[in-house]
Write an enzyme that holds these catalytic residues in place. Structure first.
Site, PDB file in Angstrom:
ATOM      1  N   GLY A 117      40.769 -12.629  10.881  1.00 27.61           N
ATOM      2  CA  GLY A 117      41.017 -12.618   9.435  1.00 27.61           C
ATOM      3  C   GLY A 117      40.244 -13.653   8.644  1.00 27.61           C
ATOM      4  N   THR A 118      39.056 -14.053   9.144  1.00 26.07           N
ATOM      5  CA  THR A 118      38.290 -15.032   8.353  1.00 26.07           C
ATOM      6  C   THR A 118      37.750 -14.390   7.064  1.00 26.07           C
ATOM      7  OG1 THR A 118      36.195 -14.622   9.502  1.00 26.07           O
ATOM      8  CG2 THR A 118      37.613 -16.346  10.401  1.00 26.07           C
ATOM      9  N   MET A 143      39.548  -2.485  12.927  1.00 26.42           N
ATOM     10  CA  MET A 143      38.868  -1.818  14.030  1.00 26.42           C
ATOM     11  C   MET A 143      39.440  -0.427  14.343  1.00 26.42           C
ATOM     12  SD  MET A 143      36.565  -3.970  14.526  1.00 26.42           S
ATOM     13  CE  MET A 143      36.136  -5.700  14.394  1.00 26.42           C
ATOM     14  N   ILE A 191      38.742   3.613  13.295  1.00 30.42           N
ATOM     15  CA  ILE A 191      37.856   4.517  12.539  1.00 30.42           C
ATOM     16  C   ILE A 191      38.730   5.494  11.761  1.00 30.42           C
ATOM     17  CG2 ILE A 191      36.057   6.286  12.707  1.00 30.42           C
ATOM     18  CD1 ILE A 191      34.763   4.677  14.854  1.00 30.42           C
ATOM     19  N   LEU A 192      38.477   5.596  10.488  1.00 31.92           N
ATOM     20  CA  LEU A 192      39.346   6.389   9.614  1.00 31.92           C
ATOM     21  C   LEU A 192      38.748   7.771   9.353  1.00 31.92           C
ATOM     22  CD1 LEU A 192      40.081   3.389   7.282  1.00 31.92           C
ATOM     23  CD2 LEU A 192      41.740   4.489   8.816  1.00 31.92           C
ATOM     24  N   ASN A 240      33.930  -1.832   3.151  1.00 33.47           N
ATOM     25  CA  ASN A 240      33.953  -2.378   4.510  1.00 33.47           C
ATOM     26  C   ASN A 240      32.902  -3.479   4.625  1.00 33.47           C
ATOM     27  OD1 ASN A 240      34.511  -2.426   7.422  1.00 33.47           O
ATOM     28  ND2 ASN A 240      32.530  -1.402   7.658  1.00 33.47           N
ATOM     29  N   HIS A 265      30.402  -5.184   7.315  1.00 31.34           N
ATOM     30  CA  HIS A 265      29.834  -4.929   8.648  1.00 31.34           C
ATOM     31  C   HIS A 265      28.849  -6.047   8.988  1.00 31.34           C
ATOM     32  CE1 HIS A 265      28.757  -2.582  12.139  1.00 31.34           C
ATOM     33  NE2 HIS A 265      27.503  -2.906  11.893  1.00 31.34           N
TER      34      HIS A 265
HETATM   35  C1  GAR Z   1      33.623  -9.558  11.153  1.00 34.36           C
HETATM   36  O1  GAR Z   1      32.442 -10.063  11.689  1.00 34.36           O
HETATM   37  C2  GAR Z   1      33.383  -8.196  10.553  1.00 34.36           C
HETATM   38  O2  GAR Z   1      32.149  -8.074   9.916  1.00 34.36           O
HETATM   39  C3  GAR Z   1      33.458  -7.326  11.783  1.00 34.36           C
HETATM   40  O3  GAR Z   1      34.519  -7.861  12.525  1.00 34.36           O
HETATM   41  C4  GAR Z   1      34.628  -9.253  12.264  1.00 34.36           C
HETATM   42  C5  GAR Z   1      36.049  -9.556  11.844  1.00 34.36           C
HETATM   43  O4  GAR Z   1      36.233 -10.946  11.702  1.00 34.36           O
HETATM   44  N1  GAR Z   1      33.649  -5.944  11.444  1.00 34.36           N
HETATM   45  C6  GAR Z   1      33.111  -4.953  12.136  1.00 34.36           C
HETATM   46  O5  GAR Z   1      32.470  -5.118  13.148  1.00 34.36           O
HETATM   47  C7  GAR Z   1      33.391  -3.565  11.584  1.00 34.36           C
HETATM   48  N2  GAR Z   1      32.506  -2.598  12.136  1.00 34.36           N
HETATM   49  P1  GAR Z   1      37.454 -11.531  10.873  1.00 34.36           P
HETATM   50  O6  GAR Z   1      38.730 -10.876  11.408  1.00 34.36           O
HETATM   51  O7  GAR Z   1      37.416 -13.004  11.162  1.00 34.36           O
HETATM   52  O8  GAR Z   1      37.218 -11.234   9.411  1.00 34.36           O
END
Ligand code: GAR
Length: 208
Positions: free
Chosen positions: A12-13, A91, A93-94, A108, A110
């Site tokens: 959740g950063t 995580m 896929i919708l 989103n 990415h």
């Molecule tokens: C982030 O790096 C985000 O970009 C990625 O997951 C991480 C979540 O970190 N998302 C994907 O890969 C989606 N395809 P977080 O929970 O610390 O925000």
């Protein structure tokens, strides 16, 4: 007040970046109405609770099939009358049904420069693994609108980040977050809430 729902699965950063941007006034006239997760142990839940934000756990496994799960998610999010849904490390896929229920209202983040290292199978550390294996010198992050194809919707903002010779997946992930993700996600939210962009023929254009 512009109402945001944030969907998370992990640390959740990126959620934290949105919370901080609201708290420090970078994002104005908005609030996070709810943080929804499919993982009950997601640390993101703690971040929401620390900021008195409502949380909701809806697990895929609690339902007979994925469609019933999504129906429950759609019902809950509709109830909240959100202006924007942010997938921040979500995580799951919708389906097309989900996307069509909130047309042009889902974004989103990415961790690559789409279309590189995107689509099914590319998420989290796997993206950075791909970048390092290919020997890329530049990577980055993208915020885009969500369509039924994974990581394929109109691109709102991208930011490049250098790859270093001694990077590991973890150090690269951290730098992409610090130098790109945590900056462009709040910026993208601002562009939408301040009505500074429109989608024309599947391409995001600035409204001058
Ligand atoms: C982030 O790096 C985000 O970009 C990625 O997951 C991480 C979540 O970190 N998302 C994907 O890969 C989606 N395809 P977080 O929970 O610390 O925000």
């Amino acid at each position: 007040m512009f109402k945001i729902g944030v969907l998370v699965s992990g640390n959740g950063t990126n959620l934290q970046a949105i919370i901080d941007s609201i708290n420090n006034g970078f994002i104005k006239n908005a609030r996070i109405e709810t943080v929804v997760t499919n993982k009950e142990d997601a640390f993101a839940l703690q971040r929401a609770k620390n900021n008195n934000i409502e949380t909701k756990i809806i697990k895929v496994k609690s339902f007979e099939n994925k469609q019933l799960y999504e129906d429950a998610l759609i019902d809950y999010l509709k109830e909240k009358e959100l202006d924007l849904i942010v997938l921040a490390g979500f995580m799951v896929i919708l389906s097309e049904k989900f996307v069509n229920s909130f047309k042009n209202k889902i974004i989103n983040i990415h961790p690559s420069l789409i279309p590189a290292f995107s689509g099914e199978g590319y998420y989290g550390l796997k993206v950075h693994e791909g970048v390092l294996k290919r020997g890329c010198k530049i990577t980055g992050a993208t915020v885009h609108f969500v369509t039924e194809e994974a990581d394929d919707g109109p691109i709102i903002i991208q930011k490049a980040v250098s790859v270093k010779d001694d990077d590991t997946e973890e150090t690269l992930q951290q730098r992409v977050m610090e130098e790109a993700e945590w900056l462009i996600l709040p910026e993208a939210i601002n562009l939408i809430l301040n009505k500074k962009i429109k989608i024309v023929d599947n391409i995001v254009r600035r409204i001058c």
